[in-house]
Design an enzyme around this catalytic site. Structure first.
Site, PDB file in Angstrom:
ATOM      1  N   LYS A 163      89.021 -24.958  72.695  1.00 56.65           N
ATOM      2  CA  LYS A 163      90.212 -24.056  73.914  1.00 56.65           C
ATOM      3  C   LYS A 163      91.239 -25.139  74.470  1.00 56.65           C
ATOM      4  O   LYS A 163      90.496 -25.320  75.467  1.00 56.65           O
ATOM      5  CB  LYS A 163      90.013 -22.771  74.715  1.00 56.65           C
ATOM      6  CG  LYS A 163      91.120 -22.495  74.321  1.00 56.65           C
ATOM      7  CD  LYS A 163      90.890 -20.782  75.839  1.00 56.65           C
ATOM      8  CE  LYS A 163      92.134 -19.715  75.549  1.00 56.65           C
ATOM      9  NZ  LYS A 163      91.539 -18.794  76.201  1.00 56.65           N
TER      10      LYS A 163
ATOM     11  N   ASP B 209      94.423  -8.347  81.126  1.00 56.06           N
ATOM     12  CA  ASP B 209      95.195  -8.546  79.315  1.00 56.06           C
ATOM     13  C   ASP B 209      93.613  -7.613  78.713  1.00 56.06           C
ATOM     14  O   ASP B 209      93.871  -8.754  77.515  1.00 56.06           O
ATOM     15  CB  ASP B 209      95.529  -9.873  79.430  1.00 56.06           C
ATOM     16  CG  ASP B 209      96.007  -9.854  77.568  1.00 56.06           C
ATOM     17  OD1 ASP B 209      96.359  -8.621  77.517  1.00 56.06           O
ATOM     18  OD2 ASP B 209      96.341 -11.046  77.608  1.00 56.06           O
TER      19      ASP B 209
END
EC number: 2.7.11.1
Length: 522
Positions: free
Chosen positions: A121, A226
Site C-alpha cells: 500500500k 470510516d
C-alpha cells in the site's frame, strides 16, 4: 502517479545516494538547490550532476529553475527509495499489478523469494480528490505546513501502528509485515469488497457481526471513523476483514459520539438499500464501556499527552475539593471567634488614622503659607513682562499703518485708454460702475448680428435652370444605360477569366470591336 519499477535495474548506488540527499534536503527546503545536493551526496568528480540528469530522465526528480536551480522528489522517486529499502531487507522481491486505487493510496501485489503474495500500500496524499487532508486529519498537529510526502509518511506510520495493535488484540485485520516511508506491506486478505456484493446468504448474521465489531472497537477505546462498505472485505464464508485505519480516533475525542453514530448509520443505510434488510437494533455510544485503553497505547487521535496531564490535574482538584468540603464546618466556628478579635483591632486602627490625619493637615498649612509668598512674587514679574510686551506691539502696529498709507498713495491706479475702453475696469467690476458708462448703448442679439453679416457679404448671381428637351433626356438615358451594360460585361468577363493567367491576358488583349459586338448582343 503509477508505479513503474522497471527503472530500478538501471539505477546505480550513486543515483540512490543522490535521491537520499534530495530527501534529506527537503526537510527544510521545498526545492533543494544543486549545491546542497552535491554537498550532502559527496560524490567524486561531479558524479552528482550526472546522477541528477539520469534521475530527472526517469521522472524521479522534479526540476524548477524559476527562482534558482532546484529539485524535489516526486512520488515515483519516493516509491523507489522505499522499494530499495524493502528489497534490501528481503521483505519483497517482485512487484505485480495494481489491484486497487483509493482517494489517498494505491495498492499493488508484491511477492517475496518464497513466492508468497502480499499487498503493498502506497500512500499518496495531496491528490485532487482529497486535498483537504490538512483540515480533516490531525497529522500536522502543531506544525503549520508540511510537504505531501511527509504527510504520506505520517499516514503510513499511523496506519501500521493501528493495524499492528488491532492484530495483536485479535481483531479481523490483515497481518502487518513491514513498512518504510510511505509504504506498508501486509498479508493479502482473501475476499471481496462489500460494495461489490449483490446478495448475501445470511444478511442478519453479517449485520450483527459488523455491529459487534463497532462495539468491540469502542470497548478498546477506538472508533474507526470510516466504517463503510468500501473498507470491509467479505469472503465466501461471509467472514469479515477490516481495512484502512489512518483516520481512527479515540473514544475520548470531542466528536467521538458523532463518529460512532456515523459508522453505525453507514452500515444500516447500506444494508437497507442493497439487501432490503432493516436492523431492529443498533448500538449507541452511551451504552459502550471502555474495557481496555488501546487508544492510549497507540496514541490515537483525541487522546494526547496533554489530555493525560489535564486528566491528572482534574483528579487532583477533585480530591482537594473533597478535603476542603470536610474541613469547611470546622473553619466556620473559628471564623466567628476571629471576627470579634478583628473588631477590637479595627478600633485601634481608627484612632491611629485620626492622629496621622491631624499631623498631615498642620504640615499642609505651613507649606501653603510659604507657597503663597512665592506665587505673589512670580505674578508681579509676569505682569511687568506683559506690560512691556504690549507697549512694543503698539509701536510696531503704528509703524505698519504708516507704511501701508504710503504704499496706497504710491499705488494709485493708472487708467490707460485704448479706443475709448478702459483697461483696468474689468478687475474691480461692480454694478454701481455701470452708471458711468453710456446707458443708451444698443443691445444686439446673435440672430440680428448674423443677418447683418449676410447682408454685407456679396451675393453671387443665381444660375437659371435650363429646361431640357425630350430628345436630350432620351439621349442621356441611353448613355447611362450603355455605360451600365459595359460595366456589367467587364465585371462578368473579369470574374470568369480571373483564375488563369493566360485567359486574363487574352481578356486584356481583346479589341474594342469584340467588346462592342458582345455589348450589341444585349
Amino acid at each position: 502517479m503509477k508505479l513503474d519499477p522497471k527503472a530500478l535495474r538501471y539505477l546505480s548506488k550513486d543515483d540512490f545516494r543522490t535521491l537520499v540527499a534530495v530527501e534529506m534536503g527537503m526537510k527544510n527546503h521545498e526545492l533543494v538547490p544543486v549545491s546542497l545536493i552535491c554537498t550532502i551526496a559527496n560524490l567524486k568528480y561531479g558524479g552528482t550532476k550526472k546522477s541528477i540528469q539520469t534521475l530527472h530522465k526517469f521522472k524521479l526528480l522534479f526540476h524548477d529553475g524559476r527562482n534558482y536551480d532546484g529539485y524535489k522528489l516526486t512520488y515515483l522517486g519516493y516509491d523507489f527509495l522505499a522499494l530499495k529499502t524493502l528489497v534490501s531487507r528481503g521483505v519483497c522481491s517482485y512487484v505485480g499489478n495494481q489491484i486497487g486505487v483509493g482517494k489517498e493510496s494505491d495498492i499493488y501485489i508484491v511477492a517475496n523469494d518464497d513466492n508468497q503474495e502480499m499487498v503493498l500500500k502506497l500512500h499518496r496524499l495531496g491528490r485532487v480528490s482529497f486535498k483537504t487532508i490538512k483540515n480533516n486529519r490531525d497529522y500536522l498537529k502543531h506544525r503549520k505546513s508540511a510537504s505531501w510526502l511527509y504527510l504520506s509518511r505520517l499516514a503510513a506510520l499511523k496506519e501500521f501502528a493501528y493495524m499492528k495493535a488491532l492484530y495483536e488484540n485479535g481483531f479481523p485485520v490483515p497481518t502487518p509485515i513491514d513498512y518504510n516511508r510511505h509504504c506498508i506491506v501486509m498479508s493479502r486478505a482473501r475476499g471481496y469488497p462489500l460494495t461489490q456484493i449483490v446478495q448475501l446468504r445470511h444478511p442478519s448474521k453479517v449485520y450483527s457481526d459488523l455491529m459487534n465489531l463497532i462495539v468491540k472497537l469502542a470497548s478498546y477505546g477506538l472508533i474507526h471513523g470510516d466504517f463503510n462498505e468500501f473498507n470491509i472485505l467479505i469472503n465466501d464464508e461471509e467472514e469479515i476483514t477490516l481495512i484502512d485505519f489512518p483516520q481512527m480516533v479515540s473514544t475520548s475525542h470531542l466528536n467521538a459520539e458523532m463518529y460512532f453514530d456515523r459508522d453505525v448509520t453507514c452500515i444500516r443505510v447500506f444494508f437497507e438499500k442493497r439487501f432490503n434488510f432493516i436492523g431492529e437494533r443498533w448500538p449507541k455510544f452511551k451504552d459502550c464501556q471502555n474495557i481496555h485503553s488501546l487508544d492510549v497505547e497507540i496514541s490515537a487521535s483525541g487522546f494526547t499527552r496533554d489530555m493525560e496531564k489535564e486528566f491528572q490535574d482534574l483528579s487532583k482538584q477533585q480530591d482537594d475539593d473533597e478535603i476542603n468540603n470536610n474541613d469547611s464546618d470546622e473553619n466556620d466556628e473559628d471564623d466567628d471567634e476571629d471576627d470579634d478579635d478583628d473588631d477590637e483591632n479595627n478600633d485601634d486602627d481608627e484612632n491611629n488614622d485620626n492622629n496621622i490625619e491631624n499631623e498631615n493637615e498642620e504640615n499642609i498649612k505651613k507649606s501653603s503659607k510659604v507657597n503663597k509668598k512665592e506665587v505673589g512674587k512670580e505674578i508681579k514679574k509676569e505682569e511687568e513682562e506683559n506690560n512691556n510686551s504690549e507697549e512694543e506691539d503698539e509701536e510696531e502696529e503704528e509703524e505698519e499703518d504708516s507704511d501701508s498709507e504710503e504704499s496706497v498713495e504710491d499705488n494709485t491706479p493708472v487708467i490707460e485708454e485704448f479706443k475709448g475702453l478702459s483697461l483696468n475696469k474689468n478687475r474691480d467690476f461692480k454694478f454701481s460702475n455701470l452708471k458711468d458708462e453710456d446707458q443708451n448703448a444698443p443691445i444686439v442679439l446673435r440672430k440680428e448680428f448674423i443677418e447683418n453679416l449676410d447682408e454685407n457679404q456679396p451675393t453671387e448671381p443665381k444660375k437659371e435652370k435650363v429646361e431640357l428637351t425630350e430628345e436630350e433626356k432620351q439621349r442621356r438615358k441611353e448613355e447611362k444605360r450603355q455605360k451600365m451594360i459595359t460595366d456589367k460585361v467587364k465585371r462578368q468577363l473579369g470574374k470568369t477569366m480571373r483564375e488563369k493567367v493566360s485567359v486574363r491576358n487574352n481578356v486584356k488583349s481583346r479589341t474594342k470591336k469584340e467588346v462592342q459586338a458582345h455589348i450589341s448582343s444585349y
